[in-house]
Design a protein around this motif. Structure first.
Motif, PDB file in Angstrom:
ATOM      1  N   GLU A  22       0.827  -1.209   0.000  1.00 63.35           N
ATOM      2  CA  GLU A  22       0.000   0.000   0.000  1.00 63.35           C
ATOM      3  C   GLU A  22       0.861   1.261   0.000  1.00 63.35           C
ATOM      4  OE1 GLU A  22      -2.653  -0.363   3.287  1.00 63.35           O
ATOM      5  OE2 GLU A  22      -3.950  -1.770   2.228  1.00 63.35           O
ATOM      6  N   LEU A  23       1.960   1.241   0.746  1.00 61.57           N
ATOM      7  CA  LEU A  23       2.844   2.407   0.743  1.00 61.57           C
ATOM      8  C   LEU A  23       3.447   2.627  -0.642  1.00 61.57           C
ATOM      9  CD1 LEU A  23       4.600   2.140   4.214  1.00 61.57           C
ATOM     10  CD2 LEU A  23       2.931   3.856   3.469  1.00 61.57           C
ATOM     11  N   ALA A  24       3.826   1.548  -1.308  1.00 60.74           N
ATOM     12  CA  ALA A  24       4.359   1.672  -2.671  1.00 60.74           C
ATOM     13  C   ALA A  24       3.294   2.233  -3.614  1.00 60.74           C
ATOM     14  CB  ALA A  24       4.866   0.320  -3.168  1.00 60.74           C
ATOM     15  N   LEU A  25       2.081   1.718  -3.524  1.00 59.95           N
ATOM     16  CA  LEU A  25       0.976   2.222  -4.346  1.00 59.95           C
ATOM     17  C   LEU A  25       0.696   3.686  -4.037  1.00 59.95           C
ATOM     18  CD1 LEU A  25      -1.395   1.819  -6.324  1.00 59.95           C
ATOM     19  CD2 LEU A  25      -2.739   0.991  -4.368  1.00 59.95           C
ATOM     20  N   ALA A  26       0.683   4.025  -2.758  1.00 57.31           N
ATOM     21  CA  ALA A  26       0.417   5.408  -2.356  1.00 57.31           C
ATOM     22  C   ALA A  26       1.485   6.348  -2.895  1.00 57.31           C
ATOM     23  CB  ALA A  26       0.338   5.514  -0.835  1.00 57.31           C
ATOM     24  N   ARG A  27       2.751   5.945  -2.835  1.00 64.97           N
ATOM     25  CA  ARG A  27       3.832   6.778  -3.373  1.00 64.97           C
ATOM     26  C   ARG A  27       3.653   6.998  -4.871  1.00 64.97           C
ATOM     27  NH1 ARG A  27       7.589   3.321  -1.120  1.00 64.97           N
ATOM     28  NH2 ARG A  27       7.567   3.718   1.090  1.00 64.97           N
ATOM     29  N   HIS A  45       1.488  16.482   9.673  1.00 62.19           N
ATOM     30  CA  HIS A  45       1.089  15.404  10.575  1.00 62.19           C
ATOM     31  C   HIS A  45       1.399  14.015  10.012  1.00 62.19           C
ATOM     32  CE1 HIS A  45      -2.370  15.199   7.901  1.00 62.19           C
ATOM     33  NE2 HIS A  45      -2.580  13.990   8.380  1.00 62.19           N
ATOM     34  N   TYR A  46       1.759  13.934   8.736  1.00 54.63           N
ATOM     35  CA  TYR A  46       1.957  12.631   8.098  1.00 54.63           C
ATOM     36  C   TYR A  46       3.032  11.787   8.792  1.00 54.63           C
ATOM     37  CZ  TYR A  46       2.452   9.068   4.531  1.00 54.63           C
ATOM     38  OH  TYR A  46       2.516   7.869   3.872  1.00 54.63           O
ATOM     39  N   PRO A  47       4.182  12.345   9.160  1.00 50.74           N
ATOM     40  CA  PRO A  47       5.178  11.511   9.868  1.00 50.74           C
ATOM     41  C   PRO A  47       4.633  10.898  11.161  1.00 50.74           C
ATOM     42  CG  PRO A  47       6.201  13.521   9.098  1.00 50.74           C
ATOM     43  CD  PRO A  47       4.718  13.676   8.860  1.00 50.74           C
ATOM     44  N   LEU A  48       3.764  11.608  11.848  1.00 46.21           N
ATOM     45  CA  LEU A  48       3.158  11.076  13.067  1.00 46.21           C
ATOM     46  C   LEU A  48       2.294   9.851  12.762  1.00 46.21           C
ATOM     47  CD1 LEU A  48       2.706  11.400  16.108  1.00 46.21           C
ATOM     48  CD2 LEU A  48       0.859  12.999  15.584  1.00 46.21           C
ATOM     49  N   ILE A  49       1.564   9.896  11.675  1.00 47.34           N
ATOM     50  CA  ILE A  49       0.751   8.749  11.259  1.00 47.34           C
ATOM     51  C   ILE A  49       1.648   7.564  10.911  1.00 47.34           C
ATOM     52  CG2 ILE A  49      -0.765   7.896   9.421  1.00 47.34           C
ATOM     53  CD1 ILE A  49      -2.165  10.605   9.477  1.00 47.34           C
ATOM     54  N   VAL A  50       2.730   7.828  10.191  1.00 43.66           N
ATOM     55  CA  VAL A  50       3.661   6.761   9.822  1.00 43.66           C
ATOM     56  C   VAL A  50       4.258   6.120  11.074  1.00 43.66           C
ATOM     57  CG1 VAL A  50       5.859   6.254   8.668  1.00 43.66           C
ATOM     58  CG2 VAL A  50       4.161   7.716   7.547  1.00 43.66           C
ATOM     59  N   VAL A  51       4.692   6.939  12.019  1.00 45.64           N
ATOM     60  CA  VAL A  51       5.274   6.413  13.263  1.00 45.64           C
ATOM     61  C   VAL A  51       4.237   5.597  14.031  1.00 45.64           C
ATOM     62  CG1 VAL A  51       6.152   7.092  15.545  1.00 45.64           C
ATOM     63  CG2 VAL A  51       7.079   8.155  13.478  1.00 45.64           C
ATOM     64  N   ARG A  94      -6.713   7.686  -7.375  1.00 42.68           N
ATOM     65  CA  ARG A  94      -6.828   8.836  -6.463  1.00 42.68           C
ATOM     66  C   ARG A  94      -6.485   8.457  -5.023  1.00 42.68           C
ATOM     67  NH1 ARG A  94     -12.431  11.797  -7.961  1.00 42.68           N
ATOM     68  NH2 ARG A  94     -11.775  13.135  -6.240  1.00 42.68           N
ATOM     69  N   TRP A  95      -6.326   7.135  -4.744  1.00 48.19           N
ATOM     70  CA  TRP A  95      -6.048   6.713  -3.370  1.00 48.19           C
ATOM     71  C   TRP A  95      -4.590   6.966  -3.015  1.00 48.19           C
ATOM     72  CZ3 TRP A  95      -2.678   3.348  -1.012  1.00 48.19           C
ATOM     73  CH2 TRP A  95      -2.884   3.169   0.371  1.00 48.19           C
ATOM     74  N   THR A  96      -4.376   7.533  -1.859  1.00 46.05           N
ATOM     75  CA  THR A  96      -3.040   7.753  -1.329  1.00 46.05           C
ATOM     76  C   THR A  96      -3.121   7.834   0.189  1.00 46.05           C
ATOM     77  OG1 THR A  96      -1.090   9.192  -1.422  1.00 46.05           O
ATOM     78  CG2 THR A  96      -3.226  10.251  -1.677  1.00 46.05           C
ATOM     79  N   THR A  97      -1.976   7.745   0.846  1.00 46.82           N
ATOM     80  CA  THR A  97      -1.958   7.826   2.307  1.00 46.82           C
ATOM     81  C   THR A  97      -1.823   9.265   2.788  1.00 46.82           C
ATOM     82  OG1 THR A  97       0.429   7.395   2.273  1.00 46.82           O
ATOM     83  CG2 THR A  97      -1.037   5.503   2.639  1.00 46.82           C
ATOM     84  N   ARG A  98      -1.649  10.167   1.873  1.00 43.77           N
ATOM     85  CA  ARG A  98      -1.535  11.589   2.195  1.00 43.77           C
ATOM     86  C   ARG A  98      -2.829  12.297   1.800  1.00 43.77           C
ATOM     87  NH1 ARG A  98       3.759  13.458   2.927  1.00 43.77           N
ATOM     88  NH2 ARG A  98       5.313  11.821   2.749  1.00 43.77           N
ATOM     89  N   ILE A  99      -2.946  13.543   2.190  1.00 44.22           N
ATOM     90  CA  ILE A  99      -4.099  14.346   1.764  1.00 44.22           C
ATOM     91  C   ILE A  99      -3.681  15.050   0.481  1.00 44.22           C
ATOM     92  CG2 ILE A  99      -5.697  16.203   2.337  1.00 44.22           C
ATOM     93  CD1 ILE A  99      -5.184  15.582   5.312  1.00 44.22           C
ATOM     94  N   LEU A 153      -9.242  12.371  14.626  1.00 42.23           N
ATOM     95  CA  LEU A 153     -10.300  13.316  14.957  1.00 42.23           C
ATOM     96  C   LEU A 153      -9.792  14.736  15.154  1.00 42.23           C
ATOM     97  CD1 LEU A 153     -12.404  11.090  17.376  1.00 42.23           C
ATOM     98  CD2 LEU A 153     -12.856  11.609  14.971  1.00 42.23           C
ATOM     99  N   ALA A 154      -8.603  14.855  15.718  1.00 46.42           N
ATOM    100  CA  ALA A 154      -8.091  16.189  16.007  1.00 46.42           C
ATOM    101  C   ALA A 154      -7.347  16.818  14.840  1.00 46.42           C
ATOM    102  CB  ALA A 154      -7.168  16.132  17.231  1.00 46.42           C
ATOM    103  N   VAL A 155      -6.748  15.989  13.988  1.00 45.88           N
ATOM    104  CA  VAL A 155      -5.876  16.537  12.955  1.00 45.88           C
ATOM    105  C   VAL A 155      -6.295  16.122  11.548  1.00 45.88           C
ATOM    106  CG1 VAL A 155      -3.481  16.670  12.156  1.00 45.88           C
ATOM    107  CG2 VAL A 155      -3.954  16.525  14.599  1.00 45.88           C
ATOM    108  N   ARG A 156      -6.304  14.831  11.282  1.00 46.55           N
ATOM    109  CA  ARG A 156      -6.412  14.338   9.910  1.00 46.55           C
ATOM    110  C   ARG A 156      -7.761  14.644   9.253  1.00 46.55           C
ATOM    111  NH1 ARG A 156      -2.876  11.586   6.294  1.00 46.55           N
ATOM    112  NH2 ARG A 156      -4.177  10.771   4.642  1.00 46.55           N
ATOM    113  N   VAL A 157      -8.853  14.243   9.868  1.00 44.35           N
ATOM    114  CA  VAL A 157     -10.164  14.447   9.242  1.00 44.35           C
ATOM    115  C   VAL A 157     -10.476  15.933   9.083  1.00 44.35           C
ATOM    116  CG1 VAL A 157     -12.650  14.075   9.495  1.00 44.35           C
ATOM    117  CG2 VAL A 157     -11.062  12.169   9.856  1.00 44.35           C
ATOM    118  N   PRO A 158     -10.259  16.772  10.098  1.00 40.11           N
ATOM    119  CA  PRO A 158     -10.525  18.199   9.869  1.00 40.11           C
ATOM    120  C   PRO A 158      -9.662  18.794   8.753  1.00 40.11           C
ATOM    121  CG  PRO A 158     -10.375  17.753  12.218  1.00 40.11           C
ATOM    122  CD  PRO A 158      -9.959  16.493  11.513  1.00 40.11           C
ATOM    123  N   ALA A 159      -8.393  18.387   8.678  1.00 37.99           N
ATOM    124  CA  ALA A 159      -7.517  18.896   7.619  1.00 37.99           C
ATOM    125  C   ALA A 159      -8.012  18.439   6.250  1.00 37.99           C
ATOM    126  CB  ALA A 159      -6.078  18.433   7.851  1.00 37.99           C
TER     127      ALA A 159
END
Length: 174
Positions: A22-27, A45-51, A94-99, A153-159
């Motif tokens: 999935e990470l390869a596809l997302a890249r 915030h993406y590095p936080l999600i990865v960690v 259109r699918w990716t792990t980033r916004i 809830l605090a970061v990803r969805v609102p962004a």
């Protein structure tokens, strides 16, 4: 060190390989979308999600080693994988792990998006809860579910909601 449970090992190997693919596809999708004029939003915030996800998976390898999964929880995890596949197939390139938002592109409202606003996030939340429960790790499931919910809830969805609203006011795909 104890020997791995064959089914437990297979499940963890599957999830690890799935996440890598999935990470390869997302890249690949991210690079293609950016080349086509799409814009990344709220990348901080993406590095936080990865960690978080890497720690969750590494911890499962450590704590579930030698443990066989409960089959009922494993079936539920399998159902989540079907929903994951449906979500990825619906978004396609259109699918990716980033916004990543393509200005002017309509929102997707087919497939699981007819039922949920953010089906991929629901799947991920379910996986973070269910897979540790399959290995008898309820505190682990609770802790990572709480951390994931806080980020989502605090970061990803609102962004993501802000990015989508700014890029395509009123446009919805049939």
């Amino acid at each position: 060190m104890t020997a791995p449970d064959p089914l437990g090992f297979a499940v963890l190997a599957f999830v690890t390989l799935e996440r890598g693919a999935e990470l390869a596809l997302a890249r690949r999708n991210t690079a293609r979308l950016i080349r086509a004029g799409a814009v990344e939003h709220a990348a901080g915030h993406y590095p936080l999600i990865v960690v978080l996800h890497a720690a969750w998976l590494a911890g499962l390898w450590l704590l579930a080693w030698g443990t066989g999964p409960d089959l009922a929880w494993l079936v539920l995890f399998g159902l989540l994988q079907l929903l994951r596949a449906w979500t990825l197939a619906t978004l396609g390139p259109r699918w990716t792990t980033r916004i990543i938002v393509s200005p002017g592109a309509p929102l997707v409202r087919r497939g699981p998006y007819r039922l949920l606003r953010h089906p991929n996030y629901a799947v991920v939340a379910g996986e973070i809860l269910v897979l540790p429960l399959a290995f008898g790790l309820p505190l682990y499931a609770f802790a990572f579910s709480l951390a994931n919910a806080a980020i989502l809830l605090a970061v990803r969805v609102p962004a993501e909601e802000r990015a989508l609203a700014a890029a395509r006011p009123g446009k919805v795909e049939p």
